[in-house]
Structures are given as structure tokens and as C-alpha cells.
Design a protein around this motif. Sequence first.
Motif, PDB file in Angstrom:
ATOM      1  N   CYS A 151       0.814  -1.220   0.000  1.00  0.00           N
ATOM      2  CA  CYS A 151       0.000   0.000   0.000  1.00  0.00           C
ATOM      3  C   CYS A 151       0.844   1.265   0.000  1.00  0.00           C
ATOM      4  O   CYS A 151       1.950   1.283   0.547  1.00  0.00           O
ATOM      5  N   ASP A 152       0.284   2.306  -0.585  1.00  0.00           N
ATOM      6  CA  ASP A 152       0.798   3.651  -0.344  1.00  0.00           C
ATOM      7  C   ASP A 152       0.157   4.134   0.954  1.00  0.00           C
ATOM      8  O   ASP A 152      -1.061   4.027   1.129  1.00  0.00           O
ATOM      9  N   VAL A 153       0.980   4.647   1.854  1.00  0.00           N
ATOM     10  CA  VAL A 153       0.504   5.097   3.165  1.00  0.00           C
ATOM     11  C   VAL A 153       0.543   6.618   3.211  1.00  0.00           C
ATOM     12  O   VAL A 153       1.590   7.224   3.007  1.00  0.00           O
ATOM     13  N   PRO A 168      -9.295   9.481  25.454  1.00  0.00           N
ATOM     14  CA  PRO A 168      -8.121   8.614  25.600  1.00  0.00           C
ATOM     15  C   PRO A 168      -6.911   9.422  26.067  1.00  0.00           C
ATOM     16  O   PRO A 168      -6.939  10.650  26.085  1.00  0.00           O
ATOM     17  N   LYS A 169      -5.847   8.718  26.411  1.00  0.00           N
ATOM     18  CA  LYS A 169      -4.640   9.391  26.900  1.00  0.00           C
ATOM     19  C   LYS A 169      -3.734   9.862  25.763  1.00  0.00           C
ATOM     20  O   LYS A 169      -2.745  10.556  26.005  1.00  0.00           O
ATOM     21  N   VAL A 170      -4.061   9.464  24.541  1.00  0.00           N
ATOM     22  CA  VAL A 170      -3.191   9.767  23.407  1.00  0.00           C
ATOM     23  C   VAL A 170      -3.992  10.396  22.271  1.00  0.00           C
ATOM     24  O   VAL A 170      -5.214  10.241  22.187  1.00  0.00           O
ATOM     25  N   ASP A 171      -3.284  11.114  21.400  1.00  0.00           N
ATOM     26  CA  ASP A 171      -3.904  11.649  20.195  1.00  0.00           C
ATOM     27  C   ASP A 171      -3.944  10.579  19.112  1.00  0.00           C
ATOM     28  O   ASP A 171      -3.284   9.542  19.221  1.00  0.00           O
ATOM     29  N   SER A 172      -4.715  10.839  18.079  1.00  0.00           N
ATOM     30  CA  SER A 172      -4.891   9.877  16.995  1.00  0.00           C
ATOM     31  C   SER A 172      -4.483  10.488  15.661  1.00  0.00           C
ATOM     32  O   SER A 172      -4.306  11.703  15.533  1.00  0.00           O
ATOM     33  N   THR A 173      -4.344   9.616  14.672  1.00  0.00           N
ATOM     34  CA  THR A 173      -4.009  10.036  13.309  1.00  0.00           C
ATOM     35  C   THR A 173      -4.857   9.244  12.332  1.00  0.00           C
ATOM     36  O   THR A 173      -5.058   8.044  12.505  1.00  0.00           O
ATOM     37  N   VAL A 174      -5.349   9.932  11.323  1.00  0.00           N
ATOM     38  CA  VAL A 174      -6.100   9.268  10.259  1.00  0.00           C
ATOM     39  C   VAL A 174      -5.148   8.997   9.102  1.00  0.00           C
ATOM     40  O   VAL A 174      -4.457   9.897   8.624  1.00  0.00           O
ATOM     41  N   ILE A 175      -5.119   7.739   8.675  1.00  0.00           N
ATOM     42  CA  ILE A 175      -4.219   7.279   7.621  1.00  0.00           C
ATOM     43  C   ILE A 175      -5.028   6.791   6.420  1.00  0.00           C
ATOM     44  O   ILE A 175      -6.060   6.142   6.577  1.00  0.00           O
ATOM     45  N   GLY A 176      -4.537   7.099   5.232  1.00  0.00           N
ATOM     46  CA  GLY A 176      -5.128   6.558   4.016  1.00  0.00           C
ATOM     47  C   GLY A 176      -4.236   5.473   3.442  1.00  0.00           C
ATOM     48  O   GLY A 176      -3.027   5.666   3.311  1.00  0.00           O
ATOM     49  N   LEU A 177      -4.803   4.317   3.136  1.00  0.00           N
ATOM     50  CA  LEU A 177      -4.071   3.217   2.517  1.00  0.00           C
ATOM     51  C   LEU A 177      -4.647   2.967   1.122  1.00  0.00           C
ATOM     52  O   LEU A 177      -5.832   2.682   0.980  1.00  0.00           O
ATOM     53  N   THR A 178      -3.796   3.091   0.116  1.00  0.00           N
ATOM     54  CA  THR A 178      -4.201   2.802  -1.261  1.00  0.00           C
ATOM     55  C   THR A 178      -3.366   1.629  -1.768  1.00  0.00           C
ATOM     56  O   THR A 178      -2.132   1.744  -1.827  1.00  0.00           O
ATOM     57  N   PRO A 179      -3.990   0.500  -2.092  1.00  0.00           N
ATOM     58  CA  PRO A 179      -3.228  -0.676  -2.537  1.00  0.00           C
ATOM     59  C   PRO A 179      -2.361  -0.379  -3.762  1.00  0.00           C
ATOM     60  O   PRO A 179      -2.761   0.351  -4.665  1.00  0.00           O
TER      61      PRO A 179
END
Length: 267
Positions: A151-153, A168-179
Motif C-alpha cells: 500500500c501507499d501510506v 483517551p490518553k493519546v492523540d490519533s491520526t487518520v491514515i489513508g491506505l491505497t493498494p
Amino acid sequence: MNKNLGQNYLIDENKRNQIISFANVNEDDVVLEIGSGIGTLTIELAKRAKKVIAIEQDSNICEILNQRLKKQKIDNVELINDDALKIEFPKFNKIVSNLPYQISSPITFKFLDYDFDLAVLMYQKEFALRMNGEVGSKNYSRLSAMLYFKCDVKHLTDVSCESFIPKPKVDSTVIGLTPKEITLTDEEFETYSKFTKALFQHKNKKIKNALIDSRHIICNLDKKEIKSRFNDIENEKLEKYLTKRVIVLSPEEILYISKELNPIFND
């Protein structure tokens, strides 16, 4: 809410809409959602998609979502009350999920076994950094190497812990995966996968030592036999690689090593 199931629900409407827009969901899409919870994403996805396959392990939460769907007369959601790691997924073409953090790694590896057009996934920020870790960096990992050929990340956006309930105790990240158009055969990728797993068990060791210590992942040979076979190697290029540390190996180099060593380990 069940903390053991990693239930943190996104309450930031702007971030929710942003995630859905990243996925560009349309009426031809069948969307897989893992950890649907009470339907924060599910309901909005269902308004845009042909169908949503929502998987939720908690039966109480699943029933709440089922009642919400009935109340809003939404009939294009297939709600599955089960463990996403243990079931075969129905056919889909996109994945959109706020993933339970404790299954981030195994569920991502499971996704790689399926064909899809696009995945838009929320992870713990630290985990997301490891998905795209540069060779030699502290974030370079088995995950980085495994995703490289599949995948491309793409980093899409960060999400503050303030956007969830409970926070939650931590921040988050949104990731896009393209095969990617994969150039490896299934057999080559399976071999690459075994060697990658073995190597990154000991990513700061030299390659030869890492493979000796994790030989059970690749073959059934004992330590003495593996050492003997290493001593019989006459490939000068390969011998040079064996003295390097795992952390500095690029995915292409791991692939080369796996192709060269697999016959030696398994003959």
C-alpha cells in the motif's frame, strides 16, 4: 463502555465529516467498518454508500446501534456482532474505521489479505508513525516493511484526544491506505513476510544473529544446523548483508535476503 474493548467514540462532528470525505464514499461503495460502536461513522456512511458492513464485538453496543438504525429507517447496514479478527469479511471495496487501538496491528495485517480500493483508518498517533517509518529511524518497523509492497501510506489528519468520549490518553491520526500494483507472487510475499517477522523480532541486532534467534518463524532447523548453513554461504553480496543491522535494511534488501536465504533455510 468497555475499556477492555478500546471503546472511545468520536464526538467531533467536523472530524467525522472529514474522515468520510477522505474516503469519497459514494452510492456504488460497499464499506467495511471495524468497531462500529454506537454508529458515529456508521450512520453517516450508510447515507452515502450502497452498503455498510459494520462489525462490532460488544453485544450491548451492537444492540444500541441496531435500535438506532431501525429508528432512523436505515436498511443498508449489515451489522455483524463478532470479533473482526476471527471472521471472514463479506465482499467490500472500501474500509472506513475508527479502529480499536488494541487490535491495530493484527487487523491491519488482516486487511492486507483482501482486495480493496481505499482504506481510511484512525490509529493511535504513535502507531501511525510506525506505518510509514523511514529506514533506519526509530519508527521503522515490521509494519513499515510489510506495508511497503502492499500500500501507499498517506497521513491525512491528526485528531486530538479531546475529540473522543471517554477521552483517551493519546492523540490519533487518520491514515489513508491505497493498494499498490504488487509485483510479487503470493509465494514470494509469504516468504518475505516470514523473514520480515523474524528480522524485526530483533531489529537492533545484526541480520545473521536475528535470523538465528528467530529461526523458528522460518524453518524447523536447530541453531547448530542454521549456523553451519550460514558458514557454507559463498555469496559475497549476501555475506556482507548478514553483518548489517536489521534497522538499516530497506524493504527491497529484505526481499533480496529472503529470496536468497529461503532455499538455504528450507532445503
